[in-house]
Every structure is written in C-alpha cells, then in structure tokens.
Design a protein around this motif. Sequence first.
Motif, PDB file in Angstrom:
ATOM      1  N   ALA A  41      41.785  29.376   9.232  1.00 33.09           N
ATOM      2  CA  ALA A  41      41.035  29.742   8.114  1.00 33.09           C
ATOM      3  C   ALA A  41      40.414  28.646   7.289  1.00 33.09           C
ATOM      4  O   ALA A  41      39.538  28.750   6.483  1.00 33.09           O
ATOM      5  CB  ALA A  41      41.686  30.635   7.033  1.00 33.09           C
ATOM      6  N   VAL A  42      40.911  27.520   7.551  1.00 32.25           N
ATOM      7  CA  VAL A  42      40.246  26.188   7.060  1.00 32.25           C
ATOM      8  C   VAL A  42      38.641  26.200   7.186  1.00 32.25           C
ATOM      9  O   VAL A  42      38.461  26.266   8.229  1.00 32.25           O
ATOM     10  CB  VAL A  42      41.006  25.069   7.220  1.00 32.25           C
ATOM     11  N   ILE A  43      37.920  25.778   5.934  1.00 30.26           N
ATOM     12  CA  ILE A  43      36.589  25.552   6.140  1.00 30.26           C
ATOM     13  C   ILE A  43      36.100  24.312   5.521  1.00 30.26           C
ATOM     14  O   ILE A  43      36.603  23.920   4.465  1.00 30.26           O
ATOM     15  CB  ILE A  43      35.732  26.671   5.357  1.00 30.26           C
ATOM     16  N   ILE A  44      35.498  23.331   6.239  1.00 33.94           N
ATOM     17  CA  ILE A  44      35.192  21.950   5.716  1.00 33.94           C
ATOM     18  C   ILE A  44      33.539  22.041   5.842  1.00 33.94           C
ATOM     19  O   ILE A  44      33.080  22.292   6.831  1.00 33.94           O
ATOM     20  CB  ILE A  44      35.979  20.919   6.557  1.00 33.94           C
ATOM     21  N   SER A  45      33.052  21.458   4.774  1.00 31.55           N
ATOM     22  CA  SER A  45      31.599  21.238   4.742  1.00 31.55           C
ATOM     23  C   SER A  45      31.109  19.868   4.202  1.00 31.55           C
ATOM     24  O   SER A  45      32.000  19.260   3.311  1.00 31.55           O
ATOM     25  CB  SER A  45      30.845  22.158   3.620  1.00 31.55           C
ATOM     26  N   TRP A  46      30.217  19.375   4.808  1.00 31.42           N
ATOM     27  CA  TRP A  46      29.864  17.964   4.285  1.00 31.42           C
ATOM     28  C   TRP A  46      28.316  18.053   4.220  1.00 31.42           C
ATOM     29  O   TRP A  46      27.714  18.672   4.907  1.00 31.42           O
ATOM     30  CB  TRP A  46      29.941  16.752   5.411  1.00 31.42           C
ATOM     31  N   SER A  47      27.888  17.460   2.797  1.00 33.12           N
ATOM     32  CA  SER A  47      26.515  17.478   2.528  1.00 33.12           C
ATOM     33  C   SER A  47      26.043  16.047   2.060  1.00 33.12           C
ATOM     34  O   SER A  47      26.920  15.105   1.897  1.00 33.12           O
ATOM     35  CB  SER A  47      26.184  18.423   1.459  1.00 33.12           C
ATOM     36  N   PHE A  48      24.765  15.671   2.179  1.00 33.68           N
ATOM     37  CA  PHE A  48      24.289  14.722   1.820  1.00 33.68           C
ATOM     38  C   PHE A  48      23.272  14.821   0.669  1.00 33.68           C
ATOM     39  O   PHE A  48      22.317  15.422   0.793  1.00 33.68           O
ATOM     40  CB  PHE A  48      23.476  13.965   3.185  1.00 33.68           C
ATOM     41  N   ARG A  49      23.399  13.852  -0.137  1.00 32.84           N
ATOM     42  CA  ARG A  49      22.252  13.499  -1.532  1.00 32.84           C
ATOM     43  C   ARG A  49      21.755  12.294  -1.447  1.00 32.84           C
ATOM     44  O   ARG A  49      22.424  11.358  -1.759  1.00 32.84           O
ATOM     45  CB  ARG A  49      22.976  14.062  -2.658  1.00 32.84           C
ATOM     46  N   PRO A  50      20.683  12.131  -1.062  1.00 33.31           N
ATOM     47  CA  PRO A  50      19.834  10.950  -0.885  1.00 33.31           C
ATOM     48  C   PRO A  50      19.681  10.128  -2.357  1.00 33.31           C
ATOM     49  O   PRO A  50      20.003  10.721  -3.140  1.00 33.31           O
ATOM     50  CB  PRO A  50      18.477  11.125  -0.332  1.00 33.31           C
ATOM     51  N   LEU A  51      19.453   8.901  -2.219  1.00 29.05           N
ATOM     52  CA  LEU A  51      19.450   8.059  -3.605  1.00 29.05           C
ATOM     53  C   LEU A  51      17.982   8.581  -4.305  1.00 29.05           C
ATOM     54  O   LEU A  51      17.999   8.759  -5.473  1.00 29.05           O
ATOM     55  CB  LEU A  51      19.388   6.493  -3.022  1.00 29.05           C
ATOM     56  N   LYS A  52      16.796   8.810  -3.388  1.00 26.36           N
ATOM     57  CA  LYS A  52      15.917   9.247  -4.202  1.00 26.36           C
ATOM     58  C   LYS A  52      15.928  10.568  -4.422  1.00 26.36           C
ATOM     59  O   LYS A  52      16.596  11.607  -3.841  1.00 26.36           O
ATOM     60  CB  LYS A  52      14.549   8.930  -3.190  1.00 26.36           C
ATOM     61  N   PRO A  53      15.169  11.136  -5.446  1.00 25.34           N
ATOM     62  CA  PRO A  53      15.315  12.595  -5.688  1.00 25.34           C
ATOM     63  C   PRO A  53      14.859  13.451  -4.799  1.00 25.34           C
ATOM     64  O   PRO A  53      14.147  13.141  -4.064  1.00 25.34           O
ATOM     65  CB  PRO A  53      14.358  12.863  -6.935  1.00 25.34           C
ATOM     66  N   GLY A  54      15.836  14.355  -4.228  1.00 25.76           N
ATOM     67  CA  GLY A  54      15.448  15.253  -3.324  1.00 25.76           C
ATOM     68  C   GLY A  54      16.503  16.416  -3.176  1.00 25.76           C
ATOM     69  O   GLY A  54      17.537  16.300  -3.757  1.00 25.76           O
ATOM     70  N   ARG A  55      16.346  17.190  -2.220  1.00 26.27           N
ATOM     71  CA  ARG A  55      17.334  18.194  -1.905  1.00 26.27           C
ATOM     72  C   ARG A  55      18.281  17.578  -1.113  1.00 26.27           C
ATOM     73  O   ARG A  55      18.238  16.918  -0.178  1.00 26.27           O
ATOM     74  CB  ARG A  55      16.799  19.468  -1.266  1.00 26.27           C
ATOM     75  N   GLU A  56      19.742  18.288  -1.242  1.00 24.04           N
ATOM     76  CA  GLU A  56      20.710  17.967  -0.637  1.00 24.04           C
ATOM     77  C   GLU A  56      20.633  18.548   0.924  1.00 24.04           C
ATOM     78  O   GLU A  56      19.991  19.666   1.349  1.00 24.04           O
ATOM     79  CB  GLU A  56      22.005  18.537  -0.893  1.00 24.04           C
ATOM     80  N   GLU A  57      21.279  17.744   1.665  1.00 18.50           N
ATOM     81  CA  GLU A  57      21.089  18.152   3.257  1.00 18.50           C
ATOM     82  C   GLU A  57      22.259  18.359   4.073  1.00 18.50           C
ATOM     83  O   GLU A  57      23.284  17.386   3.686  1.00 18.50           O
ATOM     84  CB  GLU A  57      20.254  17.063   4.179  1.00 18.50           C
ATOM     85  N   SER A  58      22.513  19.419   4.861  1.00 24.20           N
ATOM     86  CA  SER A  58      23.819  19.486   5.357  1.00 24.20           C
ATOM     87  C   SER A  58      24.245  18.642   6.546  1.00 24.20           C
ATOM     88  O   SER A  58      23.155  18.344   7.446  1.00 24.20           O
ATOM     89  CB  SER A  58      23.913  21.036   6.227  1.00 24.20           C
ATOM     90  N   VAL A  59      25.326  17.921   6.555  1.00 23.65           N
ATOM     91  CA  VAL A  59      25.620  16.733   7.446  1.00 23.65           C
ATOM     92  C   VAL A  59      26.452  17.353   8.509  1.00 23.65           C
ATOM     93  O   VAL A  59      26.533  17.194   9.688  1.00 23.65           O
ATOM     94  CB  VAL A  59      26.343  15.595   6.657  1.00 23.65           C
ATOM     95  N   PHE A  60      27.521  18.087   8.152  1.00 20.46           N
ATOM     96  CA  PHE A  60      28.458  18.745   9.090  1.00 20.46           C
ATOM     97  C   PHE A  60      29.078  20.055   8.557  1.00 20.46           C
ATOM     98  O   PHE A  60      29.491  20.196   7.492  1.00 20.46           O
ATOM     99  CB  PHE A  60      29.557  17.575   9.486  1.00 20.46           C
ATOM    100  N   HIS A  61      29.594  20.886   9.481  1.00 22.28           N
ATOM    101  CA  HIS A  61      30.482  21.968   9.122  1.00 22.28           C
ATOM    102  C   HIS A  61      31.309  22.021  10.307  1.00 22.28           C
ATOM    103  O   HIS A  61      31.229  22.141  11.414  1.00 22.28           O
ATOM    104  CB  HIS A  61      29.445  23.292   9.208  1.00 22.28           C
ATOM    105  N   TYR A  62      32.563  22.655   9.661  1.00 24.64           N
ATOM    106  CA  TYR A  62      33.664  23.203  10.432  1.00 24.64           C
ATOM    107  C   TYR A  62      34.611  24.274  10.132  1.00 24.64           C
ATOM    108  O   TYR A  62      34.778  24.525   8.973  1.00 24.64           O
ATOM    109  CB  TYR A  62      34.919  21.655  10.443  1.00 24.64           C
ATOM    110  N   GLN A  63      34.492  25.091  11.222  1.00 26.48           N
ATOM    111  CA  GLN A  63      35.166  26.484  10.843  1.00 26.48           C
ATOM    112  C   GLN A  63      35.908  27.033  11.865  1.00 26.48           C
ATOM    113  O   GLN A  63      35.419  26.839  13.076  1.00 26.48           O
ATOM    114  CB  GLN A  63      34.057  27.535  10.257  1.00 26.48           C
ATOM    115  N   ARG A  64      37.103  27.916  11.771  1.00 26.68           N
ATOM    116  CA  ARG A  64      37.889  28.225  13.034  1.00 26.68           C
ATOM    117  C   ARG A  64      37.899  27.566  14.202  1.00 26.68           C
ATOM    118  O   ARG A  64      37.628  27.663  15.382  1.00 26.68           O
ATOM    119  CB  ARG A  64      36.815  29.445  13.407  1.00 26.68           C
ATOM    120  N   LEU A  65      38.441  26.029  13.776  1.00 25.93           N
ATOM    121  CA  LEU A  65      38.876  25.146  14.588  1.00 25.93           C
ATOM    122  C   LEU A  65      37.767  24.532  15.592  1.00 25.93           C
ATOM    123  O   LEU A  65      38.064  23.993  16.716  1.00 25.93           O
ATOM    124  CB  LEU A  65      39.938  25.640  15.639  1.00 25.93           C
TER     125      LEU A  65
END
Length: 254
Positions: A58-82
């Motif tokens: 059931a564990v869910i792990i999410s990584w996201s990235f926010r750049p130095l310059k103004p901009g939207r966050e970007e998905s880096v990695f996702h972990y779910q259901r092993l």
Amino acid sequence: MCVKGLFFLTVLSELAASGVLRVSGMHIYTSGDVEAVNGTDVRLKCTFQSSSSINADAVIISWSFRPLKPGREESVFHYQRLRPYPPLEGIFRKRVSWAGDVLGRDASIVIQQVKFIYNGTYICQVKNPPDVHGSVGEIRLRVVTTASFSDLLLLALAVGGGIAAVVLLLLVILSCRRCRKRAREQREGNEEAPRKERKDPTACHPSRAVHLYLSETSVEIDSSDGMISDASTKSASSSEDEGRSTDELDDDSD
C-alpha cells in the motif's frame, strides 16, 4: 462547564499517553543540501517514519522537481505496489533509478549523470495508508563543475587513511613473522645445545693420533771394490739394539 472541559482534556491526555488514542501522521527525513559534480551520479536520500505498520503493497512514494527558475514542478519518480515507475519523458528520462527499501523505511533514488539543469529542489512524499497526511521532505541539489575543497579534503583523507591502514597492517604482519622466526631459531638452538659435547682443545683423540718414528740411514762402503752399497733404513729401536750388542762385545774383549 469548565470542570467538564478539564475532565475531557484529562481523559484524552491519558488515552494518548497509554497508546489507546494514536495520532496518525507521516514524518519525512532528507539530507537537506546536496552537492554533486557535473556528469556524476548522486543519491537523494529520503527516509520516513509512520505511526502505522508498514504495508509494502500500500506504500506510495512520489518524487517531484522544482527548478531554480520559475516554472512548474516536474515528476521525477513514482513507486507503488512494490514497483518503481521512472519517468518516460522529460529531462529525467532514463536518468533515475530506485535505491530504496520500503520495509526499511527508505525511499531514496539515484540520479545518473547529473546536469546543470538539474539544479533545484527535489520533493519526497510518502503515503502509508491510513497515514496519508504529514510533512514532505525537500532536498536542494547544486550541480558544480568540480568538487569543493571540503569534498576533495575528505576524499584525500579517506584515500590516505586507507593507504596508511594497509601499510600498518603489512608492518604488523612482517613483525609477527620476524618474531616467530626468531622464536623458532632460538628454540632449535636450545634443542641442539645439549647434544654437543664439550671437548678439551688440548686433548687429542686416540684414533686421530699420529705416531712418529725416527729413522737412521746408514751407508755401507765395500772396501774391496770401493763401491757404495744401497742405503738401509733402520728404526730407532733396531739402532738401540745394535748399540747394546756392540757395547757387550767391547766388554767381552776387555
């Protein structure tokens, strides 16, 4: 009314202290600021603590990235259901790999061959139902051209310490071998010492004695033809016998 409120708060505190009432929540821990050299791999460490037991499915792990310059966050990695789910597009495509252990409460990832565009803030979020609310972890990554002086110093100390440890180990091994060799030679010497007999340097063994004999060489001259006969060798004992017989003859003549 005030008495009832105080009584209710007291009951709640006692329940919380006894463990009957559990406060749900997820706590995330990260390494804070991280520095990496351009073109190298960097590990973004993220660990978590949950008030509920870990359910790996059931564990869910999410990584996201926010750049130095103004901009939207970007998905880096996702972990779910092993199963890990790296990004299929974007600047992190084929650059992120799973390096954690859910049962060990580790949600770390590795970014391979970092670039300068990777400078920014990385956000780690973990959910372990029913713990789905709580703080998030943040890591500020700074990509540099060369390692800083502190990193070089730590690297030099690590290499120097390793070499010193190897040299010290070799010296200890050589010293132990030398001590064992000396002890063995001394033990062998002590075993051979009783076997040797002490001898008088002035004494001579009978089997090695050399008997010396004094010999006399006489020359006989034949008066008839003036020829010299062959020399004859006589021992000292025979000469003495002849001398004694001559003396006896002289006594008889007298």
